[in-house]
Write an enzyme that holds these catalytic residues in place. Structure first.
Site, PDB file in Angstrom:
ATOM      1  N   SER A 149       0.835  -1.195   0.000  1.00 20.83           N
ATOM      2  CA  SER A 149       0.000   0.000   0.000  1.00 20.83           C
ATOM      3  C   SER A 149       0.869   1.244   0.000  1.00 20.83           C
ATOM      4  O   SER A 149       1.975   1.254   0.562  1.00 20.83           O
ATOM      5  CB  SER A 149      -0.898   0.005   1.250  1.00 20.83           C
ATOM      6  OG  SER A 149      -1.522   1.266   1.429  1.00 20.83           O
ATOM      7  N   TYR A 162      -0.787  -0.640  10.341  1.00 18.69           N
ATOM      8  CA  TYR A 162      -1.047  -0.965   8.933  1.00 18.69           C
ATOM      9  C   TYR A 162       0.081  -0.447   8.049  1.00 18.69           C
ATOM     10  O   TYR A 162       0.634  -1.186   7.228  1.00 18.69           O
ATOM     11  CB  TYR A 162      -2.378  -0.357   8.505  1.00 18.69           C
ATOM     12  CG  TYR A 162      -2.684  -0.573   7.035  1.00 18.69           C
ATOM     13  CD1 TYR A 162      -3.023  -1.840   6.572  1.00 18.69           C
ATOM     14  CD2 TYR A 162      -2.640   0.471   6.125  1.00 18.69           C
ATOM     15  CE1 TYR A 162      -3.304  -2.063   5.226  1.00 18.69           C
ATOM     16  CE2 TYR A 162      -2.920   0.262   4.782  1.00 18.69           C
ATOM     17  CZ  TYR A 162      -3.248  -0.997   4.340  1.00 18.69           C
ATOM     18  OH  TYR A 162      -3.514  -1.211   3.009  1.00 18.69           O
TER      19      TYR A 162
END
Length: 282
Positions: A149, A162
């Site tokens: 990501s 994350y």
């Protein structure tokens, strides 16, 4: 089957395993592999949903499918994966589980939530790669795609565990590529920005950004699932890293050209705009 499909199946078959395959990018990638002649193991938590997706893929393409329900945040995930794929010659691995379901400050949840994220996004992909890459190297062919990501490029608010876990995934993919690409195994770290998936639409609806998960309102700047899958396949042999979408590539270039402290300040000031700006307008 076309010559191109036969070549793909010879390089990456006969089985693919897609982790995070119940919907979104994972389900679409599993279907794309089946369309290219690979049998597919679909893995996620929800057995009933997996059975439905696997059944539809098998009916439409004629390949063999196997639905394997595993909680990738659990301590025994790798043991279940190994047992569920015993006897299969896996030539393609796609790990796309591990989205952030909360987008909340680090201290808003227990540390167990962060540790579960690390287990799902770091520990298990490491184990999966180690388990399946060895036989690929012995055969001199195979492919591994690890979804990362843009959050992993620079630290920002509301995604501590994350973002850190996705930075791990990007570097792991790059390092694996450095070791394996000369041995016939293609490795690609596929870095995503906002992607129009059911999971993102559910989160945006919970935040009041969308009126409902079923809203048809376009998500600004978001890539479609089909675009992600097409990029993954097109750049599979062009590793180690590929950024999906012009917006993310431009952002990566801009952030990469800044001193790191400045880049973090930019993320702190502007990160998360999508999560707070209503998109459904009368």
């Amino acid at each position: 089957m076309s010559d191109r499909s036969e070549s793909f199946a010879e390089q990456y078959g006969p089985w693919a395993i897609v982790l995070g395959a119940s919907d979104g990018v994972g389900a679409a990638y599993a279907r794309a592999m089946a369309e290219r002649g690979l049998n597919v193991v679909l893995l996620a938590r929800r057995q009933a949903v997996l059975d439905e997706v696997a059944g539809a893929i098998a009916a439409d393409t004629g390949v063999e499918t196997r639905a394997l329900a595993v909680d990738l945040a659990g301590p025994d995930a790798m043991a279940a994966i190994a047992e569920g794929t015993t006897g299969l010659e896996v030539g393609m691995v796609m790990y796309c589980a591990g989205a952030d379901p909360d987008y909340q400050p680090f201290l808003a949840n227990s540390v167990d939530a962060a540790l579960a994220m690390v287990q799902r996004n770091c520990t298990v992909p490491l184990q999966v790669c180690h388990h399946f890459a060895g036989p690929m190297v012995e055969r001199g062919r195979g492919g591994i795609v690890l979804l990362s990501s843009g959050a992993g490029m620079v630290g920002g608010p509301n995604m501590v565990a994350y973002a850190a876990s996705k930075a791990f995934d990007t570097v792991m993919a790059e390092a694996l590529w450095a070791e394996l690409h000369d041995q016939g195994v293609d490795v690609l770290g596929l870095v995503l920005g906002a992607t129009d998936t059911p999971a993102l639409r559910t989160l945006l609806a919970e935040r009041g950004v969308l009126s409902s998960p079923d809203s048809t309102t376009p998500i600004p700047g978001a890539s479609t699932v089909d675009e992600v899958v097409a990029d993954a396949i097109a750049h599979l042999a062009d590793g180690p890293t590929w950024y999906v979408g012009d917006m993310l590539r431009d952002g990566a270039q801009a952030l990469g050209g800044m001193p790191r402290n400045d880049a973090v300040r930019v993320m702190a000031e502007h990160g998360g705009t999508l999560m707070s700006t209503p998109l459904d307008v009368e």
